[in-house]
Design a protein around this motif. Structure first.
Motif, PDB file in Angstrom:
ATOM      1  N   VAL A  48      59.380 122.343 134.435  1.00 27.03           N
ATOM      2  CA  VAL A  48      59.688 122.547 133.015  1.00 27.03           C
ATOM      3  C   VAL A  48      61.084 122.010 132.683  1.00 27.03           C
ATOM      4  O   VAL A  48      61.281 121.334 131.670  1.00 27.03           O
ATOM      5  CB  VAL A  48      59.566 124.041 132.639  1.00 27.03           C
ATOM      6  N   VAL A  49      62.040 122.302 133.551  1.00 31.17           N
ATOM      7  CA  VAL A  49      63.417 121.831 133.325  1.00 31.17           C
ATOM      8  C   VAL A  49      63.457 120.290 133.330  1.00 31.17           C
ATOM      9  O   VAL A  49      64.142 119.676 132.506  1.00 31.17           O
ATOM     10  CB  VAL A  49      64.376 122.428 134.378  1.00 31.17           C
ATOM     11  N   ARG A  67      63.650 115.084 130.300  1.00 29.05           N
ATOM     12  CA  ARG A  67      63.049 113.825 129.831  1.00 29.05           C
ATOM     13  C   ARG A  67      63.047 113.740 128.314  1.00 29.05           C
ATOM     14  O   ARG A  67      63.023 112.658 127.742  1.00 29.05           O
ATOM     15  CB  ARG A  67      61.613 113.686 130.362  1.00 29.05           C
ATOM     16  N   HIS A  68      63.055 114.899 127.659  1.00 29.95           N
ATOM     17  CA  HIS A  68      63.108 114.928 126.194  1.00 29.95           C
ATOM     18  C   HIS A  68      64.534 115.074 125.677  1.00 29.95           C
ATOM     19  O   HIS A  68      64.745 115.307 124.481  1.00 29.95           O
ATOM     20  CB  HIS A  68      62.229 116.057 125.652  1.00 29.95           C
ATOM     21  N   LEU A  70      68.302 129.385 125.351  1.00 26.59           N
ATOM     22  CA  LEU A  70      68.989 128.441 124.482  1.00 26.59           C
ATOM     23  C   LEU A  70      69.017 127.099 125.210  1.00 26.59           C
ATOM     24  O   LEU A  70      69.354 127.060 126.403  1.00 26.59           O
ATOM     25  CB  LEU A  70      70.413 128.899 124.197  1.00 26.59           C
ATOM     26  N   VAL A  71      68.618 126.046 124.526  1.00 27.42           N
ATOM     27  CA  VAL A  71      68.742 124.719 125.115  1.00 27.42           C
ATOM     28  C   VAL A  71      69.664 123.884 124.241  1.00 27.42           C
ATOM     29  O   VAL A  71      69.808 124.125 123.039  1.00 27.42           O
ATOM     30  CB  VAL A  71      67.373 124.030 125.316  1.00 27.42           C
ATOM     31  N   VAL A  72      70.310 122.923 124.875  1.00 23.14           N
ATOM     32  CA  VAL A  72      71.346 122.117 124.234  1.00 23.14           C
ATOM     33  C   VAL A  72      70.995 120.657 124.418  1.00 23.14           C
ATOM     34  O   VAL A  72      70.488 120.268 125.494  1.00 23.14           O
ATOM     35  CB  VAL A  72      72.733 122.406 124.906  1.00 23.14           C
ATOM     36  N   ARG A  73      71.280 119.826 123.424  1.00 23.26           N
ATOM     37  CA  ARG A  73      71.075 118.382 123.555  1.00 23.26           C
ATOM     38  C   ARG A  73      71.872 117.871 124.751  1.00 23.26           C
ATOM     39  O   ARG A  73      73.080 118.118 124.847  1.00 23.26           O
ATOM     40  CB  ARG A  73      71.550 117.654 122.292  1.00 23.26           C
ATOM     41  N   ALA A  74      71.221 117.201 125.672  1.00 24.77           N
ATOM     42  CA  ALA A  74      71.902 116.714 126.882  1.00 24.77           C
ATOM     43  C   ALA A  74      72.832 115.557 126.524  1.00 24.77           C
ATOM     44  O   ALA A  74      72.614 114.839 125.573  1.00 24.77           O
ATOM     45  CB  ALA A  74      70.884 116.274 127.912  1.00 24.77           C
TER      46      ALA A  74
END
Ligand code: MG
Length: 166
Positions: A89-90, A95-96, A162-166
């Motif tokens: 999943v990570v 990839r996105h 929470l996810v952040v734009r890489a």
């Protein structure tokens, strides 16, 4: 107004999972094996906590859910260590163009006591998410003997990510 760098882009996700307790199964929670007279039943190792985290991460980026990516009809995931699912999943998020910021989880289970294992779970999960242990929160509660958790028929877990734009 002065021209400033674009604000970081964040997304939030929520996950829930439940599994039945069954005799003759190992109990895996948060990537850690916990001694107990029964374990959670499922196609994979049935790590309910990691499954909730997977769904929270997938939810944050609107990429479906764990059942879509790891169907229980797929023999590849039979008996699978759920840490493999979480890593997949990570990678999908990466990839996105997303990385994990932090997660917060609550495991609901009557027995055994989970909090003595929380530090080990955080140590197991943090590297899979490529975050520090301070970005992995694990909480636990009983269900005060109510419902399926109270009757020790199963356990459930909730997670936010929470996810952040890489
Ligand atoms: Mg599950």
């Amino acid at each position: 107004m002065s021209q400033e760098a674009a604000a970081p882009e964040f997304r939030i996700g929520f996950g829930y999972d439940a599994h039945r307790l069954a005799p003759g199964r190992e109990l895996w929670l948060g990537g850690v094996r916990i001694p107990h007279e029964q374990g959670l039943d499922g196609h994979s190792d049935a790590d309910v906590l990691l499954h909730a985290v997977c769904d929270a991460l997938l939810g944050a980026v609107a990429l479906g859910d764990i059942g879509l990516h790891f169907p229980n009809t797929d023999q590849a995931w039979k008996g699978a260590d759920s840490k493999r699912l979480l890593s997949a999943v990570v990678e999908l998020l990466a990839r996105h163009g997303w990385r994990v910021g932090n997660i917060d989880c609550t495991l609901v289970m009557e027995r055994p006591k989970v909090m003595p294992h929380a530090a080990a779970m955080r140590e197991a999960i943090a590297p899979l998410l490529a975050v520090g242990v301070d970005a992995v929160s694990i909480k636990a509660t009983t269900n005060e003997l109510m419902g399926f958790v109270g009757r020790e028929e199963g356990a459930c877990a909730y997670a936010v990510a929470l996810v952040v734009r890489a």
